[in-house]
Write a protein that holds these residues in place. Sequence first.
Motif, mmCIF file in Angstrom:
data_model
loop_
_atom_site.group_PDB
_atom_site.id
_atom_site.type_symbol
_atom_site.label_atom_id
_atom_site.label_comp_id
_atom_site.label_asym_id
_atom_site.label_seq_id
_atom_site.Cartn_x
_atom_site.Cartn_y
_atom_site.Cartn_z
ATOM 1 N N ARG A 162 -61.046 11.174 17.491
ATOM 2 C CA ARG A 162 -60.646 11.340 16.098
ATOM 3 C C ARG A 162 -59.237 10.790 15.922
ATOM 4 N NH1 ARG A 162 -61.026 17.199 14.261
ATOM 5 N NH2 ARG A 162 -63.244 16.628 14.328
ATOM 6 N N PRO A 163 -59.087 9.650 15.243
ATOM 7 C CA PRO A 163 -57.738 9.138 14.983
ATOM 8 C C PRO A 163 -56.930 10.144 14.168
ATOM 9 C CG PRO A 163 -59.382 7.442 14.599
ATOM 10 C CD PRO A 163 -60.125 8.741 14.769
ATOM 11 N N GLU A 164 -55.709 10.366 14.573
ATOM 12 C CA GLU A 164 -54.807 11.267 13.856
ATOM 13 C C GLU A 164 -53.794 10.412 13.112
ATOM 14 O OE1 GLU A 164 -55.522 14.258 13.664
ATOM 15 O OE2 GLU A 164 -56.793 14.675 15.402
ATOM 16 N N VAL A 165 -53.958 10.289 11.827
ATOM 17 C CA VAL A 165 -53.095 9.424 11.014
ATOM 18 C C VAL A 165 -52.565 10.211 9.829
ATOM 19 C CG1 VAL A 165 -54.315 7.325 11.685
ATOM 20 C CG2 VAL A 165 -55.072 8.615 9.682
ATOM 21 N N SER A 166 -51.510 9.718 9.241
ATOM 22 C CA SER A 166 -50.925 10.357 8.061
ATOM 23 C C SER A 166 -50.816 9.327 6.954
ATOM 24 C CB SER A 166 -49.539 10.919 8.382
ATOM 25 O OG SER A 166 -48.669 9.891 8.816
ATOM 26 N N GLY A 167 -50.709 9.809 5.732
ATOM 27 C CA GLY A 167 -50.566 8.912 4.594
ATOM 28 C C GLY A 167 -51.893 8.688 3.898
ATOM 29 N N VAL A 168 -51.816 8.385 2.622
ATOM 30 C CA VAL A 168 -52.989 8.080 1.817
ATOM 31 C C VAL A 168 -52.759 6.732 1.162
ATOM 32 C CG1 VAL A 168 -54.433 8.795 -0.112
ATOM 33 C CG2 VAL A 168 -53.418 10.524 1.387
ATOM 34 N N PHE A 169 -53.685 5.807 1.359
ATOM 35 C CA PHE A 169 -53.498 4.438 0.879
ATOM 36 C C PHE A 169 -54.662 4.023 -0.020
ATOM 37 C CE2 PHE A 169 -51.937 4.822 5.277
ATOM 38 C CZ PHE A 169 -50.586 4.661 5.049
ATOM 39 N N PRO A 170 -54.399 3.109 -0.947
ATOM 40 C CA PRO A 170 -55.523 2.552 -1.722
ATOM 41 C C PRO A 170 -56.384 1.700 -0.793
ATOM 42 C CG PRO A 170 -53.487 1.365 -2.198
ATOM 43 C CD PRO A 170 -53.108 2.534 -1.334
ATOM 44 N N VAL A 171 -57.658 2.014 -0.710
ATOM 45 C CA VAL A 171 -58.527 1.309 0.225
ATOM 46 C C VAL A 171 -58.951 -0.051 -0.315
ATOM 47 C CG1 VAL A 171 -60.728 1.401 1.443
ATOM 48 C CG2 VAL A 171 -59.353 3.457 1.217
ATOM 49 N N TRP A 172 -59.390 -0.093 -1.559
ATOM 50 C CA TRP A 172 -59.855 -1.357 -2.143
ATOM 51 C C TRP A 172 -58.990 -1.716 -3.343
ATOM 52 C CZ3 TRP A 172 -62.928 -4.062 0.788
ATOM 53 C CH2 TRP A 172 -63.793 -3.425 1.659
ATOM 54 N N GLU A 173 -57.911 -2.421 -3.117
ATOM 55 C CA GLU A 173 -57.078 -2.899 -4.222
ATOM 56 C C GLU A 173 -57.812 -4.028 -4.935
ATOM 57 O OE1 GLU A 173 -52.540 -2.384 -2.994
ATOM 58 O OE2 GLU A 173 -53.691 -3.438 -1.451
ATOM 59 N N TYR A 174 -57.733 -4.032 -6.260
ATOM 60 C CA TYR A 174 -58.474 -4.998 -7.080
ATOM 61 C C TYR A 174 -59.959 -4.927 -6.727
ATOM 62 C CZ TYR A 174 -53.802 -6.859 -7.976
ATOM 63 O OH TYR A 174 -52.479 -7.001 -8.318
ATOM 64 N N ASP A 175 -60.475 -3.720 -6.674
ATOM 65 C CA ASP A 175 -61.853 -3.503 -6.241
ATOM 66 C C ASP A 175 -62.835 -4.253 -7.135
ATOM 67 O OD1 ASP A 175 -63.897 -2.526 -4.722
ATOM 68 O OD2 ASP A 175 -63.956 -0.550 -5.669
ATOM 69 N N GLY A 176 -63.802 -4.902 -6.503
ATOM 70 C CA GLY A 176 -64.825 -5.639 -7.231
ATOM 71 C C GLY A 176 -64.406 -7.027 -7.648
ATOM 72 N N LEU A 177 -63.154 -7.399 -7.393
ATOM 73 C CA LEU A 177 -62.658 -8.716 -7.781
ATOM 74 C C LEU A 177 -62.495 -9.602 -6.547
ATOM 75 C CD1 LEU A 177 -59.912 -7.569 -10.325
ATOM 76 C CD2 LEU A 177 -62.241 -8.348 -10.835
ATOM 77 N N GLY A 178 -62.512 -10.890 -6.770
ATOM 78 C CA GLY A 178 -62.304 -11.824 -5.672
ATOM 79 C C GLY A 178 -63.598 -12.459 -5.198
ATOM 80 N N LYS A 179 -63.425 -13.492 -4.397
ATOM 81 C CA LYS A 179 -64.552 -14.256 -3.853
ATOM 82 C C LYS A 179 -64.402 -14.323 -2.342
ATOM 83 C CE LYS A 179 -66.479 -18.961 -3.826
ATOM 84 N NZ LYS A 179 -66.368 -20.329 -4.417
ATOM 85 N N GLN A 180 -65.495 -14.133 -1.635
ATOM 86 C CA GLN A 180 -65.420 -14.224 -0.187
ATOM 87 C C GLN A 180 -65.356 -15.689 0.232
ATOM 88 O OE1 GLN A 180 -68.779 -13.598 2.677
ATOM 89 N NE2 GLN A 180 -67.688 -11.710 3.130
ATOM 90 N N VAL A 181 -64.338 -16.019 1.028
ATOM 91 C CA VAL A 181 -64.190 -17.361 1.589
ATOM 92 C C VAL A 181 -64.026 -17.218 3.095
ATOM 93 C CG1 VAL A 181 -63.169 -18.301 -0.516
ATOM 94 C CG2 VAL A 181 -61.677 -17.368 1.258
ATOM 95 N N LYS A 182 -64.144 -18.333 3.814
ATOM 96 C CA LYS A 182 -64.093 -18.292 5.274
ATOM 97 C C LYS A 182 -62.884 -19.076 5.786
ATOM 98 C CE LYS A 182 -69.127 -18.119 5.362
ATOM 99 N NZ LYS A 182 -70.364 -18.895 5.658
ATOM 100 N N THR A 183 -62.231 -18.513 6.777
ATOM 101 C CA THR A 183 -61.098 -19.197 7.390
ATOM 102 C C THR A 183 -61.585 -20.144 8.477
ATOM 103 O OG1 THR A 183 -60.755 -17.574 9.167
ATOM 104 C CG2 THR A 183 -59.712 -17.128 7.034
ATOM 105 N N TRP A 184 -60.698 -21.006 8.929
ATOM 106 C CA TRP A 184 -60.949 -21.800 10.122
ATOM 107 C C TRP A 184 -59.603 -21.983 10.823
ATOM 108 C CZ3 TRP A 184 -58.789 -26.642 11.131
ATOM 109 C CH2 TRP A 184 -58.149 -27.266 10.051
#
Length: 435
Positions: free
Chosen positions: A214-236
């Motif tokens: 069980r990872p023990e971490v602190s803090g609460v962060f936005p998981v999906w910023e700009y959720d639902g926006l954007g296009k998936q692209v691939k790096t090289w």
Amino acid sequence: MRRQRQRDRHRHGTPHDRFRPLRLLLAAAVAAACLALPTAAPATAAPSAPAAPAADTCAPLKAGASIAAEDAVKVACRYVGWMYAWGGGHAGGLPGPSQGMLDETDLDSINDPTYWSFDCIGLVRWAWYKATRQDIISERTTQSTWQNPGYAHTRFTKAQGEAPLLPGDIMYFGEDLSHVALYLGNGKRLESPESGQVVRVSDIPWAGYRGSLRPEVSGVFPVWEYDGLGKQVKTWGQPNLRNDSTTGSDINWTIDNGISVAVRALCQRVGERATVDGMVNNVWTYLPDYRSWISNLFIQGPAITPGVPSCGEYSRIGGTLDGASSNTSCGDGTPPESAGAWTAKSATVFGRTVELRYNGTTACAWGRITGGTIGDEIWVDRSNDGGDHWEPMLGYTTVTSGGDAYTTQWNDNGVVMRACGTNGKGGSIVCTGWY
């Protein structure tokens, strides 16, 4: 066979580590664990919007978990239905869905290189990164993460059973610790199981259970910023992801092993002109999942990515595409039949034709194999000293259907290249002449 495959994968490290030396040895002769992830939705679908999982099934099913742990579960649940990809999620330095690899010991993995997805530990790595903003698991095997987690944690043994577990706990399975999954509660786990199968919720096989972290971490962060926006692209290649759209800004992430990652591109703007391998581009793309910028030189596609808006649409980010000009790119995977492409060199191996395709306008080259069968291989080598030494195995791919396959593009400006191919795994290797 399956269990032996798992042992091999984790004894020798990531699939990329084990596979590359073998291929290099074969290439030199001619010229010189887990189970992984699929997509029920196409592998090209944006990570923010894959096929929706059943909300009443894939979710924290027990009270008491931390917000970060529940977030890790919710992130992983978005990938239910995605195809397993052997080695997926193991780009050096960068978590996220990455191109799978072929496991030569398992025919079921034949299509894994066509998926940008996860294997078991790759999915867990990504889920906990999104929940914590830290790559706490990093690019490691299941065995090494159990033996030396590298982060603050609580460990639970097999003897303790299910009672102390909470959603988000990382479960380990197999005598050789060859598989991991996320605990959901009520006897359920979320896993990326093995080649040919999809990310799924399943019953926990307690006989094979070995323990949990069980990872023990602190803090609460936005998981999906700009959720639902954007296009998936691939790096090289091996890009740096930076704090700003300039080559001198701080580096937040680096893909140090060249494995292609599917990233969510929110917007793009003109920044500092960057140069690599004779290509130039002054357009940069913002990646909200990493809060970083990447030069479009390292995104597969044209110099300006279609379907990704100007950052001027996002007041918090800003910037426009005004002044984007004289840009070139070789990472777009354009088919060899595209306008201007021609065969510069060719060779044959047991009825297959191996070609080095070239485009003089863009100074880019591809490898192609035709007349073959499923499992045939194709890649390109590139040399800046006339062929005495070279970068091997660029764009490696295999025939997955029909009889033809081609690599992605590679810059051929001021260097020489050749294409190499085989008549299947363990077959003969032939290379074209250098061009």
